[in-house]
Design a protein around this motif. Structure first.
Motif, PDB file in Angstrom:
ATOM      1  N   ALA A  65      -3.273  37.569 -35.759  1.00 46.64           N
ATOM      2  CA  ALA A  65      -3.528  36.150 -36.012  1.00 46.64           C
ATOM      3  C   ALA A  65      -4.975  35.923 -36.457  1.00 46.64           C
ATOM      4  N   ALA A  66      -5.920  36.558 -35.772  1.00 45.01           N
ATOM      5  CA  ALA A  66      -7.326  36.400 -36.138  1.00 45.01           C
ATOM      6  C   ALA A  66      -7.614  36.994 -37.509  1.00 45.01           C
ATOM      7  N   ASP A  67      -7.020  38.125 -37.804  1.00 49.47           N
ATOM      8  CA  ASP A  67      -7.231  38.764 -39.107  1.00 49.47           C
ATOM      9  C   ASP A  67      -6.649  37.912 -40.225  1.00 49.47           C
ATOM     10  N   THR A  68      -5.491  37.325 -39.977  1.00 49.48           N
ATOM     11  CA  THR A  68      -4.892  36.466 -41.002  1.00 49.48           C
ATOM     12  C   THR A  68      -5.713  35.194 -41.194  1.00 49.48           C
TER      13      THR A  68
ATOM     14  N   TYR B  97       1.587  32.103 -46.091  1.00 55.21           N
ATOM     15  CA  TYR B  97       2.551  33.186 -45.924  1.00 55.21           C
ATOM     16  C   TYR B  97       1.842  34.459 -45.491  1.00 55.21           C
ATOM     17  N   SER B  98       2.281  35.019 -44.384  1.00 56.91           N
ATOM     18  CA  SER B  98       1.712  36.269 -43.891  1.00 56.91           C
ATOM     19  C   SER B  98       2.846  37.143 -43.362  1.00 56.91           C
ATOM     20  N   PRO B  99       3.173  38.238 -44.040  1.00 54.19           N
ATOM     21  CA  PRO B  99       4.263  39.103 -43.576  1.00 54.19           C
ATOM     22  C   PRO B  99       4.022  39.671 -42.181  1.00 54.19           C
ATOM     23  N   GLY B 100       2.784  39.985 -41.848  1.00 53.91           N
ATOM     24  CA  GLY B 100       2.477  40.527 -40.526  1.00 53.91           C
ATOM     25  C   GLY B 100       2.777  39.541 -39.417  1.00 53.91           C
ATOM     26  N   LEU B 101       2.311  38.304 -39.601  1.00 50.31           N
ATOM     27  CA  LEU B 101       2.580  37.286 -38.581  1.00 50.31           C
ATOM     28  C   LEU B 101       4.056  36.937 -38.518  1.00 50.31           C
ATOM     29  N   PHE B 102       4.721  36.904 -39.664  1.00 45.89           N
ATOM     30  CA  PHE B 102       6.164  36.650 -39.672  1.00 45.89           C
ATOM     31  C   PHE B 102       6.883  37.701 -38.840  1.00 45.89           C
ATOM     32  N   THR B 103       6.507  38.952 -39.028  1.00 49.07           N
ATOM     33  CA  THR B 103       7.137  40.038 -38.290  1.00 49.07           C
ATOM     34  C   THR B 103       6.851  39.931 -36.798  1.00 49.07           C
ATOM     35  N   MET B 104       5.612  39.694 -36.433  1.00 53.03           N
ATOM     36  CA  MET B 104       5.250  39.665 -35.016  1.00 53.03           C
ATOM     37  C   MET B 104       5.784  38.435 -34.287  1.00 53.03           C
ATOM     38  N   TYR B 105       5.796  37.288 -34.926  1.00 50.68           N
ATOM     39  CA  TYR B 105       6.185  36.067 -34.231  1.00 50.68           C
ATOM     40  C   TYR B 105       7.665  35.719 -34.356  1.00 50.68           C
ATOM     41  N   LEU B 106       8.358  36.239 -35.353  1.00 51.77           N
ATOM     42  CA  LEU B 106       9.774  35.905 -35.512  1.00 51.77           C
ATOM     43  C   LEU B 106      10.697  37.113 -35.396  1.00 51.77           C
TER      44      LEU B 106
END
Length: 154
Positions: free
Chosen positions: A27-30, A47-56
């Motif tokens: 989250a901080a990096d994004t 849009y952030s694929p990393g956050l999408f993956t981690m949070y959903l």
């Protein structure tokens, strides 16, 4: 590992810390661009694929693993079926909550003149899902309520 032992508590604390640090870093990096690895595209900064993956995606995978493991334990080792009603009603409440949150939120918000959105109903249904998990656990564990009757006097 026995319930409440030092090893079981330590494993929970360590796994929670690892997940918290991983989510927090992503989250901080994004948000702040600490590294260029997780930086969102300039064309779509939300849009952030990393956050999408981690949070959903990660919670969905964890939910599938939990439901599968609990179903196997209840059916194979406890040889009962009734607790599965609680377990799958929890799954239904959670699924409907996510549908209201992501699919119907805009329509609910527009229909109520921006007074309420899908997050309100999702929160109610998520609370119902937690209650169903509590019902599931009380139905598969031994009933110890007789030990506590009369223990609290007013």
């Amino acid at each position: 590992m026995a319930d409440g032992s030092f090893a079981s508590i330590l494993s929970i604390v360590v796994s929670t810390a690892i997940i918290f640090i991983g989510f927090g870093y992503m989250a901080a990096d994004t948000a702040f661009g600490i590294s260029s690895g997780l930086k969102p595209k300039p064309s779509d900064p939300l849009y952030s694929p990393g956050l999408f993956t981690m949070y959903l995606v990660f919670p969905l995978v964890a939910l599938v693993v939990y439901i599968t493991a609990q179903s196997i334990i209840v059916v194979k080792y406890l040889a009962v079926r009734r607790p599965l009603i609680w377990l799958f009603s929890s799954l239904v409440c959670f699924a409907v909550a996510q549908a209201l949150l992501f699919a119907a939120s805009k329509k609910i918000c527009t229909g109520s003149n921006n007074k309420i959105d899908g997050a309100f109903f999702a929160t109610l249904l998520d609370s119902a899902a937690v209650f169903c998990i509590y019902g599931f656990w009380t139905s598969i564990t031994e009933d110890d309520t007789e030990e506590y009757e009369g223990g609290f006097k007013y």
